[in-house]
Design an enzyme around this catalytic site. Structure first.
Site, PDB file in Angstrom:
ATOM      1  N   ASP A  56       0.754  -1.127   0.038  1.00 21.62           N
ATOM      2  CA  ASP A  56       0.055   0.003   0.115  1.00 21.62           C
ATOM      3  C   ASP A  56       0.962   1.410  -0.071  1.00 21.62           C
ATOM      4  O   ASP A  56       1.137   1.780   0.976  1.00 21.62           O
ATOM      5  CB  ASP A  56      -0.925   0.033   1.225  1.00 21.62           C
ATOM      6  CG  ASP A  56      -2.021   0.987   1.248  1.00 21.62           C
ATOM      7  OD1 ASP A  56      -2.243   1.566   0.204  1.00 21.62           O
ATOM      8  OD2 ASP A  56      -2.665   1.496   2.277  1.00 21.62           O
ATOM      9  N   GLU A 100      -2.622  10.336  -0.114  1.00 18.86           N
ATOM     10  CA  GLU A 100      -3.675   9.481  -0.162  1.00 18.86           C
ATOM     11  C   GLU A 100      -3.883   8.856   1.251  1.00 18.86           C
ATOM     12  O   GLU A 100      -5.239   8.798   1.527  1.00 18.86           O
ATOM     13  CB  GLU A 100      -3.439   8.234  -1.122  1.00 18.86           C
ATOM     14  CG  GLU A 100      -4.659   7.289  -1.331  1.00 18.86           C
ATOM     15  CD  GLU A 100      -5.000   6.158  -0.431  1.00 18.86           C
ATOM     16  OE1 GLU A 100      -5.975   5.666  -0.281  1.00 18.86           O
ATOM     17  OE2 GLU A 100      -3.847   6.061   0.409  1.00 18.86           O
ATOM     18  N   GLU A 101      -2.819   8.511   2.290  1.00 25.10           N
ATOM     19  CA  GLU A 101      -3.122   8.246   3.329  1.00 25.10           C
ATOM     20  C   GLU A 101      -3.763   9.233   4.312  1.00 25.10           C
ATOM     21  O   GLU A 101      -4.289   8.687   5.332  1.00 25.10           O
ATOM     22  CB  GLU A 101      -1.916   7.407   4.009  1.00 25.10           C
ATOM     23  CG  GLU A 101      -1.445   6.542   3.237  1.00 25.10           C
ATOM     24  CD  GLU A 101      -2.176   5.074   3.158  1.00 25.10           C
ATOM     25  OE1 GLU A 101      -3.280   5.266   3.822  1.00 25.10           O
ATOM     26  OE2 GLU A 101      -1.958   3.958   2.604  1.00 25.10           O
ATOM     27  N   HIS A 119      -0.341  -1.441   6.213  1.00 25.25           N
ATOM     28  CA  HIS A 119      -0.464  -0.552   7.663  1.00 25.25           C
ATOM     29  C   HIS A 119      -0.102  -1.459   8.689  1.00 25.25           C
ATOM     30  O   HIS A 119      -0.255  -1.012   9.924  1.00 25.25           O
ATOM     31  CB  HIS A 119      -1.940  -0.132   7.716  1.00 25.25           C
ATOM     32  CG  HIS A 119      -2.331   0.802   6.828  1.00 25.25           C
ATOM     33  ND1 HIS A 119      -3.435   1.718   6.980  1.00 25.25           N
ATOM     34  CD2 HIS A 119      -2.091   1.109   5.479  1.00 25.25           C
ATOM     35  CE1 HIS A 119      -3.737   2.451   5.830  1.00 25.25           C
ATOM     36  NE2 HIS A 119      -2.865   2.111   5.103  1.00 25.25           N
ATOM     37  N   GLU A 155      -4.212   0.326  -6.439  1.00 18.99           N
ATOM     38  CA  GLU A 155      -4.190  -0.222  -5.093  1.00 18.99           C
ATOM     39  C   GLU A 155      -4.215  -1.787  -5.341  1.00 18.99           C
ATOM     40  O   GLU A 155      -4.599  -2.209  -6.442  1.00 18.99           O
ATOM     41  CB  GLU A 155      -5.619   0.402  -4.639  1.00 18.99           C
ATOM     42  CG  GLU A 155      -5.572   1.769  -4.161  1.00 18.99           C
ATOM     43  CD  GLU A 155      -4.816   2.181  -2.867  1.00 18.99           C
ATOM     44  OE1 GLU A 155      -4.050   1.349  -2.290  1.00 18.99           O
ATOM     45  OE2 GLU A 155      -4.777   3.422  -2.505  1.00 18.99           O
TER      46      GLU A 155
END
Length: 427
Positions: free
Chosen positions: A149, A183-184, A395, A208
């Site tokens: 990611d 983006e995060e 994550h 993604e």
């Protein structure tokens, strides 16, 4: 008979595959398949380089460094490239003072189609964490900080243009690349650019990860936040409570009258999750606040919800109080259109019939959080999410990985989609 593993499939020749799997509806394009497999090691080298540049969303220096690496790669491939510092920033409650740049590139072909490839180069990690997740290959998995990611997606995009060039595919009109660095944190700086460019495309493919099963997504939930603030008046809670305006009472009234605004049957959800009021036990609270999480499947549902909430706050328990509501659309829903469905069906056919690999296409939202939704807001063409590699552990602190066996299939799929769309072969 059971399907072969992806690794076994891409070691086999098309002839052996045909014998093993029976008569195929369509044979893979052998030159493209061969080149896609040969691109695996160069791809892994690029992925290693990307992983070894720390680029947390709020580490603007790190994001600038990775942007420079990406821009140099695209320029060397013949693209017109610019690194854009965002100026039109949608300020959310947690937006930092500075956000990372975007890399915008364009490849010109000889046709008329307009296709955009998007991914993001920022991660959720803090500076210094790379030492705990360095790039490494173990068996059929590649591990690393932010690898799933979304650095795998960035690397895929960086290897598409060279693949097309080797094949002589230049039927497209403009192949646009947009890779953002925020983006995060809900893309506050990139969202307007993604929407603007998305509206100009015949198709947008977002890179993604494809999850554990490699599926494509046509719909995702939207994410919203509501912030309620009540201003009252402090006074002594024992001696003169009547001189105050109890902000906690008014907040409680507001929350109770907005507790049933969810419509689960329509995918609309509003849940109050955080609240705060008062400073001391013996003081009437002069201020009270609350936050809510909102989810929706349609952009129009967020618009209607915000209006209904604004109407509600006009009905006050304590007339002397002041009530303010702020509603943020952190991410709109991704809604499928007919063009997206046709594109996804074509992609599924390539996987199922040419590569003999299963592929799911998810038409219903299963979660939120994708820049593809911004690309789709004003799009006339189709927008598809999930063109990235299969993987797991986004994550996480020590388990983020991608499946190496999915590199060649994803490169093959993307090149085929660009080729077929540009040649008018997707009906």
């Amino acid at each position: 008979m059971p399907l072969p593993s992806t690794r076994a499939l891409f070691r086999a020749t098309p002839l052996i595959l045909a014998m093993a799997l029976g008569a195929a509806h369509a044979a893979p394009q052998s030159k493209l398949l061969e080149l896609a497999k040969k691109e695996q090691q160069p791809y892994l080298d690029t992925l290693r380089d990307l992983v070894h540049i720390e680029s947390g969303s709020k580490d603007v220096a790190g994001v600038k460094k990775i942007a420079e690496y990406i821009a140099a790669k695209l320029k060397a491939q013949g693209a017109k490239v610019e690194v854009i510092t965002p100026t039109d920033i949608y300020r959310l409650d947690d937006t930092p003072e500075q956000v990372g740049p975007m890399v915008h590139a364009e490849f010109k072909g000889k046709g008329a189609s307009r296709i955009m490839l998007i991914a993001h180069m920022d991660t959720v990690y803090l500076p210094g964490m790379l030492k705990d997740q360095p790039f490494r290959v173990e068996g059929d998995k590649a591990y690393g900080l932010g690898i799933a990611d979304d650095k795998q997606g960035v690397a895929l995009i960086l290897h598409i243009a060279p693949l097309l060039k080797k094949l002589g595919i230049e039927d497209f009109g403009t192949l646009t690349v947009l890779i953002n660095g925020d983006e995060e944190i809900s893309s506050p700086g990139a969202r307007s650019t993604i929407t603007k460019l998305g509206a100009e495309q015949d198709a947008v493919f977002s890179f993604e990860g494809g999850g554990t099963d490699g599926g494509l997504r046509l719909a995702t939930s939207g994410i919203g936040s509501a912030y309620l603030k009540v201003q009252g008046k402090a006074s002594h809670a024992g001696a003169k409570p009547e001189d105050g305006v109890n902000a906690l009472y008014e907040l409680s009234h507001q929350l109770l009258q907005m507790k049933d605004m969810s419509k689960p049957e329509d995918g609309l959800k509003l849940n109050w999750t955080v609240s705060k009021a008062g400073t001391n036990r013996n003081v009437i609270p002069a201020e009270a606040t609350a936050q809510a999480d909102a989810r929706a499947l349609r952009v129009a549902d967020f618009t209607a919800l915000e209006k209904a909430m604004q109407d509600k706050i006009g009905n006050k328990l304590l007339p002397a109080s002041k009530v303010e509501l702020k509603f943020e659309v952190r991410r709109p829903p991704l809604e499928a259109n007919d063009t997206a469905r046709k594109l996804a069906a074509h992609a599924q056919g390539i996987y199922d019939q040419e590569l003999k690999l299963p592929m799911k296409v998810m038409n219903k939202a299963t979660g939120g959080g994708t820049d593809a939704a911004f690309a789709a807001l004003k799009a006339k063409g189709g927008v598809i999410e999930g063109f990235g590699l299969s993987g797991y552990g986004a994550h996480s602190n020590d388990a983020e990985y991608v499946h190496i066996d999915t590199i060649a299939p994803r490169l093959y799929l993307t090149a085929r989609m660009i080729q077929d769309l540009s040649r008018g072969q997707i009906k």
